[in-house]
Design an enzyme around this catalytic site. Sequence first.
Site, PDB file in Angstrom:
ATOM      1  N   CYS A  77       1.002  -1.275   0.075  1.00  0.00           N
ATOM      2  CA  CYS A  77      -0.057  -0.141  -0.024  1.00  0.00           C
ATOM      3  C   CYS A  77       0.836   1.195  -0.071  1.00  0.00           C
ATOM      4  O   CYS A  77       2.064   1.154  -0.635  1.00  0.00           O
ATOM      5  CB  CYS A  77      -0.946  -0.182   1.098  1.00  0.00           C
ATOM      6  SG  CYS A  77      -0.288  -0.210   2.848  1.00  0.00           S
ATOM      7  N   TRP A  78       0.635   2.365   0.749  1.00  0.00           N
ATOM      8  CA  TRP A  78       1.238   3.517   0.504  1.00  0.00           C
ATOM      9  C   TRP A  78       2.676   3.478   1.327  1.00  0.00           C
ATOM     10  O   TRP A  78       3.756   3.610   0.796  1.00  0.00           O
ATOM     11  CB  TRP A  78       0.410   4.902   1.001  1.00  0.00           C
ATOM     12  CG  TRP A  78       1.066   5.946   1.280  1.00  0.00           C
ATOM     13  CD1 TRP A  78       1.232   6.777   2.328  1.00  0.00           C
ATOM     14  CD2 TRP A  78       1.819   6.753   0.101  1.00  0.00           C
ATOM     15  NE1 TRP A  78       2.030   7.919   2.064  1.00  0.00           N
ATOM     16  CE2 TRP A  78       2.262   7.762   0.865  1.00  0.00           C
ATOM     17  CE3 TRP A  78       1.989   6.618  -1.321  1.00  0.00           C
ATOM     18  CZ2 TRP A  78       3.097   8.971   0.278  1.00  0.00           C
ATOM     19  CZ3 TRP A  78       2.815   7.598  -1.848  1.00  0.00           C
ATOM     20  CH2 TRP A  78       3.430   8.523  -1.332  1.00  0.00           C
TER      21      TRP A  78
END
Length: 335
Positions: A77-78
Amino acid sequence: MIDVRSPGEFEEDHIPGALNLPVLDNGERERVGTLYKQVSSFEAKKVGAALVSRNIAHHLESFFSSKNKAYRPLVYCWRGGSRSGALTHILQKIGFAAVQLDGGYKAYRRHVSSDLSSLPAQLSYHVVCGTTGSGKSRLLLELEKAGAQVLDLEALAAHRGSLLGALPDQPQPTQKSFESAIWDKLSRFNPKQTVFVESESKKIGALRVPDALIMAMRSSPCVRLEVPLNARVSLLIEDYAHFLNGSDAINEQLAHLVQLRGNEMVSAWQEMARQHAWDQLVAALLEEHYDPAYLRSLMKNYAPSPNDLEFKTNDLTPAGLQRLARTIMQANGQA
């Protein structure tokens, strides 16, 4: 590789080859973020957990339903936090050997930025030069088909690199996505073999070519093409056919050149377009605008060197460019 970020984040940029299985869509991510800022992290996590669980359940019932136990995804993810952690945890509990990418996309992006400052200098290049319409992009394609290493920056940028270079059915990628595509190509090249690349400027449409790559290109020998005007006109009319359905679109673009070329010259070009005198217009644009500008830029940025290779051709057909590609590779010792 599975990117669990929202579709908007994925569209801006992602690790090449990754599949987007968002655990929060664009609206859900915005909703959770608003709760986090305006209410509390607890309320945001409570709502977010329900949404994430619902979306993961959907992915389990669809995408993952056909995967066997040997399936081993890398999930990110981020920042390598809650979103990728949630999916990785559930996949591991099921029995998949799922791995969470440490640091997530943010760590990947740092790696790309670092590599693009040093990797270009580790490769050797031959820069394909030639006035507009010389078939440089088509030649790169034939070189790649013949087994050469090719970096086609205009293809990666979805732009032909001139005022009229925007593609009619394809927007340009984001700057980050462009850089990811360049990094992916460069990191796969063999440093012992030449990379063929076109003589680009610092910008291709709205996108910037990484500084280290431009510097490496400008210090490299060139493959110089000499193609007669009539052959170039024919190729450009074929490549820019989307402008030839009428005069409005091309004349709107030509109007941007008034400050550079003067109202009288631009008006003459626009009248040729209104008369659909396409051969005459393209020849005039080449002789009066593109060729002088390109040759000035070439002398400044890709000046002649003793190691240059020079080729003359008037055959820009696929067969002609195939022959030229083989000749270039032989001259470069890659036959």
